[in-house]
Design a protein around this motif. Structure first.
Motif, PDB file in Angstrom:
ATOM      1  N   SER A  62      17.650  48.901  17.804  1.00 54.31           N
ATOM      2  CA  SER A  62      17.836  47.919  18.318  1.00 54.31           C
ATOM      3  C   SER A  62      16.955  47.456  19.205  1.00 54.31           C
ATOM      4  CB  SER A  62      18.921  48.669  19.531  1.00 54.31           C
ATOM      5  OG  SER A  62      20.160  48.891  19.128  1.00 54.31           O
ATOM      6  N   ILE A  63      15.619  49.176  18.901  1.00 59.43           N
ATOM      7  CA  ILE A  63      14.060  49.305  19.063  1.00 59.43           C
ATOM      8  C   ILE A  63      13.731  47.486  17.985  1.00 59.43           C
ATOM      9  CG2 ILE A  63      12.185  49.929  19.438  1.00 59.43           C
ATOM     10  CD1 ILE A  63      13.722  52.295  20.713  1.00 59.43           C
ATOM     11  N   ALA A  64      13.831  47.227  16.660  1.00 58.01           N
ATOM     12  CA  ALA A  64      13.588  47.180  15.697  1.00 58.01           C
ATOM     13  C   ALA A  64      14.004  45.302  16.412  1.00 58.01           C
ATOM     14  CB  ALA A  64      13.229  47.487  15.043  1.00 58.01           C
ATOM     15  N   SER A  65      14.701  45.246  16.581  1.00 59.40           N
ATOM     16  CA  SER A  65      15.354  44.166  16.528  1.00 59.40           C
ATOM     17  C   SER A  65      15.267  43.014  17.874  1.00 59.40           C
ATOM     18  CB  SER A  65      17.252  43.601  16.269  1.00 59.40           C
ATOM     19  OG  SER A  65      17.587  44.397  17.151  1.00 59.40           O
ATOM     20  N   SER A  66      14.675  43.911  18.984  1.00 57.20           N
ATOM     21  CA  SER A  66      14.096  43.705  19.958  1.00 57.20           C
ATOM     22  C   SER A  66      13.612  42.040  19.775  1.00 57.20           C
ATOM     23  CB  SER A  66      13.680  44.075  21.466  1.00 57.20           C
ATOM     24  OG  SER A  66      13.148  43.982  22.448  1.00 57.20           O
ATOM     25  N   SER A  67      13.498  41.146  20.976  1.00 63.21           N
ATOM     26  CA  SER A  67      12.473  39.650  20.686  1.00 63.21           C
ATOM     27  C   SER A  67      12.160  39.572  22.433  1.00 63.21           C
ATOM     28  CB  SER A  67      14.002  38.905  21.214  1.00 63.21           C
ATOM     29  OG  SER A  67      14.489  38.643  21.966  1.00 63.21           O
ATOM     30  N   GLY A  68      12.083  41.176  22.859  1.00 65.08           N
ATOM     31  CA  GLY A  68      11.570  41.113  24.204  1.00 65.08           C
ATOM     32  C   GLY A  68      10.631  42.001  24.031  1.00 65.08           C
ATOM     33  N   ASP A  69      10.141  42.516  25.646  1.00 64.38           N
ATOM     34  CA  ASP A  69       8.729  44.004  25.575  1.00 64.38           C
ATOM     35  C   ASP A  69       9.965  45.363  25.362  1.00 64.38           C
ATOM     36  OD1 ASP A  69       6.899  42.806  25.891  1.00 64.38           O
ATOM     37  OD2 ASP A  69       7.189  42.678  27.836  1.00 64.38           O
ATOM     38  N   ASP A 106       5.472  51.571  12.541  1.00 62.45           N
ATOM     39  CA  ASP A 106       5.284  50.999  13.891  1.00 62.45           C
ATOM     40  C   ASP A 106       6.064  50.935  14.931  1.00 62.45           C
ATOM     41  OD1 ASP A 106       2.832  50.231  13.713  1.00 62.45           O
ATOM     42  OD2 ASP A 106       3.212  47.950  12.941  1.00 62.45           O
ATOM     43  N   GLU A 107       7.506  51.296  14.703  1.00 62.07           N
ATOM     44  CA  GLU A 107       9.189  50.877  15.571  1.00 62.07           C
ATOM     45  C   GLU A 107       9.005  52.632  16.058  1.00 62.07           C
ATOM     46  OE1 GLU A 107       8.309  46.972  13.648  1.00 62.07           O
ATOM     47  OE2 GLU A 107       8.436  49.321  13.055  1.00 62.07           O
ATOM     48  N   VAL A 108       8.894  53.284  14.923  1.00 65.34           N
ATOM     49  CA  VAL A 108       9.553  54.391  15.596  1.00 65.34           C
ATOM     50  C   VAL A 108       7.718  54.712  16.579  1.00 65.34           C
ATOM     51  CG1 VAL A 108       9.137  57.048  14.172  1.00 65.34           C
ATOM     52  CG2 VAL A 108      10.065  55.179  12.656  1.00 65.34           C
ATOM     53  N   LYS A 109       6.834  54.941  16.178  1.00 64.57           N
ATOM     54  CA  LYS A 109       5.077  55.373  17.041  1.00 64.57           C
ATOM     55  C   LYS A 109       5.969  54.679  18.310  1.00 64.57           C
ATOM     56  CE  LYS A 109       1.802  55.414  13.633  1.00 64.57           C
ATOM     57  NZ  LYS A 109      -0.216  55.761  13.577  1.00 64.57           N
ATOM     58  N   LEU A 110       6.502  53.765  18.568  1.00 65.37           N
ATOM     59  CA  LEU A 110       6.771  52.536  19.743  1.00 65.37           C
ATOM     60  C   LEU A 110       8.165  53.767  20.762  1.00 65.37           C
ATOM     61  CD1 LEU A 110       6.467  51.219  22.700  1.00 65.37           C
ATOM     62  CD2 LEU A 110       8.507  49.583  20.966  1.00 65.37           C
ATOM     63  N   ALA A 111       8.915  54.362  19.625  1.00 64.35           N
ATOM     64  CA  ALA A 111      10.318  54.657  20.080  1.00 64.35           C
ATOM     65  C   ALA A 111       9.891  56.096  20.018  1.00 64.35           C
ATOM     66  CB  ALA A 111      10.801  55.027  19.054  1.00 64.35           C
ATOM     67  N   LEU A 112       8.775  57.138  19.764  1.00 66.68           N
ATOM     68  CA  LEU A 112       8.408  58.236  20.163  1.00 66.68           C
ATOM     69  C   LEU A 112       7.411  58.436  21.533  1.00 66.68           C
ATOM     70  CD1 LEU A 112       7.998  59.943  16.244  1.00 66.68           C
ATOM     71  CD2 LEU A 112      10.087  60.151  17.504  1.00 66.68           C
ATOM     72  N   ARG A 113       6.490  57.480  21.577  1.00 70.10           N
ATOM     73  CA  ARG A 113       6.199  57.610  22.548  1.00 70.10           C
ATOM     74  C   ARG A 113       6.280  57.353  23.836  1.00 70.10           C
ATOM     75  NH1 ARG A 113       1.246  53.934  18.920  1.00 70.10           N
ATOM     76  NH2 ARG A 113      -0.200  55.840  18.635  1.00 70.10           N
ATOM     77  N   LEU A 114       7.576  56.744  23.607  1.00 69.07           N
ATOM     78  CA  LEU A 114       8.323  56.945  24.559  1.00 69.07           C
ATOM     79  C   LEU A 114       8.944  57.249  25.255  1.00 69.07           C
ATOM     80  CD1 LEU A 114       9.813  52.644  24.423  1.00 69.07           C
ATOM     81  CD2 LEU A 114       8.163  53.676  26.547  1.00 69.07           C
ATOM     82  N   LEU A 115      10.000  58.281  24.312  1.00 71.48           N
ATOM     83  CA  LEU A 115      10.250  59.496  23.758  1.00 71.48           C
ATOM     84  C   LEU A 115       9.783  60.361  24.980  1.00 71.48           C
ATOM     85  CD1 LEU A 115      12.699  59.259  21.109  1.00 71.48           C
ATOM     86  CD2 LEU A 115      13.515  59.146  23.568  1.00 71.48           C
ATOM     87  N   THR A 128       8.589  58.044   4.216  1.00 65.63           N
ATOM     88  CA  THR A 128       8.613  56.787   4.675  1.00 65.63           C
ATOM     89  C   THR A 128       7.145  56.418   6.141  1.00 65.63           C
ATOM     90  OG1 THR A 128       9.936  56.619   5.801  1.00 65.63           O
ATOM     91  CG2 THR A 128      11.328  56.018   3.723  1.00 65.63           C
ATOM     92  N   GLY A 129       7.678  55.637   6.109  1.00 65.46           N
ATOM     93  CA  GLY A 129       6.704  54.553   7.382  1.00 65.46           C
ATOM     94  C   GLY A 129       6.415  55.323   8.637  1.00 65.46           C
ATOM     95  N   ALA A 130       8.525  55.690   8.054  1.00 68.46           N
ATOM     96  CA  ALA A 130       9.167  56.305   9.636  1.00 68.46           C
ATOM     97  C   ALA A 130       9.053  57.730  10.101  1.00 68.46           C
ATOM     98  CB  ALA A 130      10.010  55.849   9.425  1.00 68.46           C
ATOM     99  N   THR A 131       8.879  58.574   8.635  1.00 69.77           N
ATOM    100  CA  THR A 131       9.077  59.448   8.669  1.00 69.77           C
ATOM    101  C   THR A 131       7.402  59.607   9.028  1.00 69.77           C
ATOM    102  OG1 THR A 131       8.629  59.517   6.391  1.00 69.77           O
ATOM    103  CG2 THR A 131      10.953  60.205   7.488  1.00 69.77           C
ATOM    104  N   VAL A 132       6.065  58.896   8.138  1.00 66.69           N
ATOM    105  CA  VAL A 132       4.691  59.631   8.520  1.00 66.69           C
ATOM    106  C   VAL A 132       4.794  59.577  10.100  1.00 66.69           C
ATOM    107  CG1 VAL A 132       2.346  59.028   7.855  1.00 66.69           C
ATOM    108  CG2 VAL A 132       4.256  58.882   6.074  1.00 66.69           C
ATOM    109  N   ALA A 133       5.135  58.498  10.858  1.00 64.34           N
ATOM    110  CA  ALA A 133       5.026  58.487  12.085  1.00 64.34           C
ATOM    111  C   ALA A 133       5.172  59.826  12.936  1.00 64.34           C
ATOM    112  CB  ALA A 133       5.650  57.075  13.265  1.00 64.34           C
TER     113      ALA A 133
END
Length: 394
Positions: free
Chosen positions: A194-201, A236-245, A261-266
Motif C-alpha cells: 500500500s505504501i508503494a502504490s500510494s499516489s499521495g504523501d 526506497d519504499e522500504v527505507k520510507l516505511a522503516l524510517r516511519l516505523l 534484494t533492494g528491500a532487504t538491503v534497505a
C-alpha cells in the motif's frame, strides 16, 4: 514506559461512548490511555505524568472550561484537548483562552481523534529525537532457508513487547512468501504494498492505516497478499516505511527472506542490530561468511551483526569453528525444538502459547539482551502479562 511513548488521559462522563472510542484508537496507535470522570480528573492527574489530557465539554461547557483553566495553571506544559459540541467562535475562543491547545468535535469521530493522537505521537518522537532518543530496528536474517528466521522474528517481537511494555512493530519483508501474518493468525487487507502504490504523501497517519494490531500488543506491517505486488516494493519504499516505523515505535523487528534484494538491503542499511542465524552445517557457515562479506562491500559493516546459532540441523562444524570462521561469538544458541516451533506456527500463536520451553527461553534471552533488561526481571514481567491475559480471557 520509554522516552518515545506518549501517555494520555481522557476525562468524560460518557465512558461507554467517548471513553471506549478513545481507548480503541489509542490501542490501535500503541498509546497508553486512561479514562476518568470529569470530577476525578485532578485526583488522577496529580500522581501520574500525562502528555495529553482530553476534556469532554459536553452540552454545558462552563464546568469543563473551568477544569481546563485549572489544569493549564497547574501544569502549563501539559497538552490539553477540548472536545466540543458547540463549535461557535466564542466557544472556541474560550477554550483557547482557558489553555486548550487543540479541539475535536463531539460526538467524537474516530478519524479526527486518530489525527489528533498521531500529532501527539509525532510531537513525542520529535522531542525524543532532540534528546538523541529514537526507535531501534532489528533485522533478522537466516543464512539459508529452514532455520526459523520467521519464528525468531515473530517471537522476538512478542517478547520485546511483553518484557519492556514498549511499542513494538514487526515488518514482513519476505515480499513473495511472507508468513508473518499466518504465524500470528492475522487477517489483513493493507500491507507494505500500500505504501508503494500510494499516489499521495505517505506519513505517520498513512502508515498506521497499513498496520494490523495483534493481541500481544505488537503492530504488524504484513507482506503483500498478492505475489505480483512485491515487484513494486523496492529499496526506497522500504527505507520510507522503516524510517516511519523507527519514529513511531521503540522497537521494529524486520523479518527478511534469504534472497538479497533492494528491500532487504534497505533493512540491513537501516538496522541497529542484524541477527544472523546459522546452523552447524558447512553450507550454512559458508553462506554466513558470504553474507558478512556482502555487508562489508555494501559499506554496512559487520559491527552491528550478532550471531545466533541454531541446533536445528546438526553438522560437522562445532561452535569454536563457527566463531573462528565468522569472527563472532554467538549471542545465544537455539536448542532443537521442532515440535514447539511447528505447533506455534500452525496454531498462529507465540511459542507454546507463552509456556516455558527451550526455544522460547532462548528467544526471550535475545529480547532481554537487545532491550537491556535483566533476565530475571524480564521473566517475571513476561509471565505476569501472560497470566493477566489468561485470567482476563477466562
Amino acid at each position: 514506559m520509554s522516552d518515545t511513548e506518549a501517555k494520555l488521559l481522557w476525562a468524560t462522563n460518557d465512558e461507554a461512548g467517548s471513553g471506549a472510542l478513545v481507548l480503541k484508537v489509542a490501542g490501535d496507535l500503541s498509546l497508553t490511555a486512561q479514562i476518568c470522570g470529569l470530577r476525578e480528573i485532578f485526583d488522577v492527574v496529580r500522581p501520574s505524568r500525562f502528555d495529553l489530557v482530553g476534556v469532554d465539554l459536553g452540552m454545558e461547557p462552563r464546568e469543563g472550561l473551568a477544569m481546563i483553566r485549572q489544569l493549564h495553571d497547574r501544569f502549563p506544559r501539559l497538552t490539553i484537548v477540548a472536545a466540543l459540541v458547540q463549535s461557535g467562535v466564542s466557544t472556541l475562543r474560550a477554550a483557547l483562552e482557558a489553555g486548550a491547545s487543540d479541539m475535536v468535535s463531539l460526538p467524537l469521530s474516530e478519524h479526527e481523534l486518530q489525527k489528533t493522537l498521531v500529532k501527539l505521537r509525532q510531537s513525542k518522537a520529535r522531542e525524543a529525537q532532540a534528546r538523541g532518543v529514537s526507535g531501534e530496528i532489528i533485522t533478522v536474517y537466516g543464512a539459508r532457508g529452514g532455520l526459523g528466521t520467521t519464528t525468531t522474528a515473530v517471537n522476538l517481537a512478542v517478547n520485546l513487547a511483553a518484557i519492556t511494555s514498549a511499542s513494538v512493530a514487526l515488518a514482513d519483508l519476505d515480499l513473495q512468501r511472507g508468513d508473518v501474518a499466518t504465524f500470528l493468525n492475522l487477517s489483513h487487507i493493507e500491507s507494505i504494498a500500500s505504501i508503494a502504490s500510494s499516489s499521495g504523501d505517505v506519513d505517520e497517519i498513512f502508515l498506521h492505516g497499513t498496520l494490523t494490531r495483534h493481541a500481544s500488543g505488537i503492530s504488524v506491517l504484513p507482506a503483500p497478499q498478492q505475489i505480483e505486488e512485491a515487484d513494486a516494493v523496492g529499496l526506497d519504499e522500504v527505507k520510507l516505511a522503516l524510517r516511519l516505523l523507527r519514529s513511531q515505535f521503540r522497537h521494529t523487528v524486520v523479518d527478511t527472506p534469504r534472497t538479497i534484494t533492494g528491500a532487504t538491503v534497505a533493512a540491513f542499511e537501516l538496522a541497529d542490530h542484524i541477527l544472523l542465524i546459522t546452523d552447524l552445517s558447512i553450507p550454512s557457515v559458508r553462506a554466513s561468511r558470504r553474507f558478512l562479506d556482502l555487508l562489508e562491500r555494501l559499506n554496512v559493516g559487520t559491527a552491528r551483526v550478532q550471531l545466533i546459532v541454531t541446533e536445528l540441523i546438526r553438522g560437522p562444524v562445532d561452535l569454536k569453528d563457527v566463531t573462528r570462521s565468522l569472527g563472532k561469538e554467538p549471542l545465544v544458541t537455539f536448542p532443537r525444538d521442532e515440535i514447539g516451533a511447528s505447533q506455534a506456527m500452525n496454531s498462529g500463536s507465540p511459542l507454546n502459547g507463552g509456556k516455558p520451553s527451550g526455544l522460547a527461553a532462548a528467544v526471550q534471552t535475545v529480547a532481554t539482551k537487545l532491550a537491556g533488561v535483566p533476565q530475571t526481571a524480564a521473566r517475571g514481567s513476561f509471565f505476569r502479562r501472560m497470566f493477566t491475559k489468561e485470567a482476563s480471557s477466562s
